[in-house]
Design a protein around this motif. Structure first.
Motif, PDB file in Angstrom:
ATOM      1  N   GLY A  69       0.794  -1.212   0.000  1.00 57.41           N
ATOM      2  CA  GLY A  69       0.000   0.000   0.000  1.00 57.41           C
ATOM      3  C   GLY A  69       0.830   1.266   0.000  1.00 57.41           C
ATOM      4  N   ARG A  70       2.086   1.180  -0.418  1.00 58.75           N
ATOM      5  CA  ARG A  70       2.974   2.340  -0.403  1.00 58.75           C
ATOM      6  C   ARG A  70       3.699   2.467  -1.745  1.00 58.75           C
ATOM      7  N   TYR A  71       4.133   3.685  -2.025  1.00 59.84           N
ATOM      8  CA  TYR A  71       5.010   3.871  -3.164  1.00 59.84           C
ATOM      9  C   TYR A  71       6.317   3.117  -2.900  1.00 59.84           C
ATOM     10  N   GLN A  72       6.690   2.236  -3.814  1.00 56.88           N
ATOM     11  CA  GLN A  72       7.908   1.442  -3.648  1.00 56.88           C
ATOM     12  C   GLN A  72       9.174   2.287  -3.742  1.00 56.88           C
ATOM     13  N   PHE A  85      11.440  -6.154  -2.067  1.00 58.47           N
ATOM     14  CA  PHE A  85      10.291  -6.301  -1.182  1.00 58.47           C
ATOM     15  C   PHE A  85      10.325  -5.191  -0.129  1.00 58.47           C
ATOM     16  N   PRO A  86       9.166  -4.784   0.389  1.00 55.48           N
ATOM     17  CA  PRO A  86       9.157  -3.723   1.402  1.00 55.48           C
ATOM     18  C   PRO A  86      10.010  -4.070   2.621  1.00 55.48           C
ATOM     19  N   ASP A  89       9.842  -3.332   8.527  1.00 55.28           N
ATOM     20  CA  ASP A  89       8.940  -2.572   9.384  1.00 55.28           C
ATOM     21  C   ASP A  89       7.677  -2.102   8.653  1.00 55.28           C
ATOM     22  N   VAL A  90       7.514  -2.511   7.390  1.00 48.00           N
ATOM     23  CA  VAL A  90       6.300  -2.200   6.635  1.00 48.00           C
ATOM     24  C   VAL A  90       5.397  -3.429   6.643  1.00 48.00           C
ATOM     25  N   PRO A  91       4.251  -3.376   7.310  1.00 48.20           N
ATOM     26  CA  PRO A  91       3.379  -4.552   7.344  1.00 48.20           C
ATOM     27  C   PRO A  91       2.757  -4.824   5.980  1.00 48.20           C
TER      28      PRO A  91
END
Length: 465
Positions: A69-72, A85-86, A89-91
């Motif tokens: 759900g975030r800009y990579q 991969f995120p 700490d990014v769920p």
């Protein structure tokens, strides 16, 4: 108390396809050769987002955004070489839903970068309980449609086994051999998971490798039924260098290329239909694809300009379909500006969770018709090309460098060059450059993108107007 809090947590089925052309749904009537009754049913029973975008024109960075759900770009993901991969700490969406009491299953292609077995990028290590998947990053971003076994690896030999992606699949961290049509197997395993005797709500993510190249990899029975000739995978001994052979299996050189592509699309659609039959009124079903359609692989993005790899809308605007009979109207269309980043906050909200730090928004008010605006602006940045959309205006910039020349020559993907300003309300095909006619708008969009780059942590970029 919100209306949705009176309802039990919905089941969630998220379907991600690969390189599906924007025009390639029969309900659109754009191409008479397309047959997608399940996707047509999904649209008829739910909400279609006509102005939906991914965050990148290629799979790896786009998929990292879908799961987070975030800009990579926040962790440096701009192109294949920087895709990742995120951070820990990014769920992920799976972790958020698992914390809400969901059982979670992942069935399909994995391609976030150059992941290896046991990495956090593998589904069992970011929130999925039950899994069957293939690491496409280990094989040029693809999975073979028919062969995944040690015997196939030995039979193909190297480097063909690597290029043709015949390595075993994985369940958890353990290898799983499968010789047979992969689209059907992913659909079967997903249906089995959805239909399990378990009172907990489920989150099932199905990431089909269809309709990525190489679409001639069809079961013999399908080739015979469709009157299509078999086509052999690459063999260096018989076919010479891979890159020379590759040019013969993309537009316009592969005989029956469009027919192979449509066969794969129809077979994926049939699996989606079976999953829809299992999804009750309490189930949210979402369909997206990972980037714009690949025209070199015979996809069609009409009326959009461009293809996968490009920041023309054909590379980044996608089909997005939502169905939730308990909450969403049937047959609705919205032209709100939405993104695959919105999947995480929307599905989390439906499950009763709140997401912090997302670049997406909860789309439920937009989908129900209670609110229309979603995003004011969306941004794309691959380093050598970038774009920003603000309302009806879109500004893009493309460098004339080794990246663009390679994509033009190798993937038959014309990139454009320099600055281009389009009014998408009047010019959805991005044919008329408004740069000289609307310099103030171009300057405003340049400023928006510069501010966004600073906000997500990208270095300032000097590009002369």
């Amino acid at each position: 108390m919100r209306e949705d809090e009176l309802l039990p947590a919905p089941n969630i089925l998220l379907i991600v396809s690969d390189d599906h052309g924007y025009a390639d749904r029969s309900a659109l009537g754009a191409q008479p050769d397309v047959r997608t009754p399940a996707l047509d049913r999904l649209a008829a029973e739910g909400v279609s987002c006509t102005d939906a975008y991914v965050t990148a024109p290629i799979c790896s960075p786009s998929r990292a955004s879908i799961i987070s759900g975030r800009y990579q770009q926040r962790w440096g993901g701009q192109w294949f070489d920087s895709a990742a991969f995120p951070p820990d700490d990014v769920p992920t969406l799976a972790e958020i839903l698992r914390d809400q009491g969901y059982r979670t299953g992942y069935f399909g292609k994995v391609h976030y970068g150059k992941e290896g077995v046991g990495d956090r990028a593998c589904p069992p290590h970011h929130g999925f309980d039950e899994t069957l998947y293939g690491l496409a990053g280990q094989s040029f971003g693809r999975l073979n449609y028919l062969h995944h076994s040690d015997e196939s690896v030995e039979s193909y030999g190297q480097p063909a086994a690597h290029h043709m992606a015949v390595q075993p699949l994985l369940s958890g961290d353990e290898p799983v051999e499968h010789e047979g049509f992969l689209t059907a197997e992913f659909g079967r395993r997903a249906a089995e998971f959805m239909d399990a005797d378990d009172e907990r709500p489920y989150f099932c993510m199905v990431a089909f490798n269809a309709v990525h190249n190489f679409c001639w990899q069809l079961p013999d029975s399908e080739l015979e039924a469709r009157g299509l000739p078999a086509f052999r995978d690459w063999s260096p001994d018989a076919d010479g260098p891979f890159m020379e052979w590759y040019d013969d299996v993309i537009v316009p050189n592969l005989p029956h290329g469009r027919e192979y592509y449509l066969a794969q699309l129809e077979l994926m659609d049939a699996e989606i239909g079976r999953l829809l039959d299992l999804a009750g009124d309490d189930t949210i079903v979402v369909y997206v694809t990972d980037n714009g359609g690949s025209t070199c692989n015979f996809g069609d993005n009409a009326p959009l300009r461009g293809t996968k790899y490009t920041l023309w809308d054909g590379g980044i605007r996608i089909p997005m379909l939502w169905r939730w009979p308990d909450r969403l109207p049937a047959g609705r269309r919205t032209d709100a500006l939405v993104s695959t980043m919105d999947l995480v906050p929307t599905l989390a909200a439906a499950a009763g969770a709140t997401v912090e730090g997302s670049d997406g928004v909860d789309l439920l008010p937009v989908l129900t018709g209670d609110a229309e605006p979603a995003h004011e602006n969306l941004h794309w940045d691959c380093g050598f090309q970038w774009a920003v959309r603000s309302g009806e205006w879109k500004l893009s910039w493309v460098a004339d460098d080794a990246n663009t020349r390679h994509l033009r020559d190798y993937e038959h993907a014309p990139m454009g060059e320099g600055w281009f300003l389009a009014n998408l309300a009047d010019d959805i095909g991005e044919q008329t450059n408004q740069l000289s006619a609307q310099p103030e708008i171009a300057d405003r969009l340049r400023s928006l993108h510069a501010d966004w780059r600073a906000e997500v942590g990208l270095e300032a970029q000097t590009v002369n107007p």
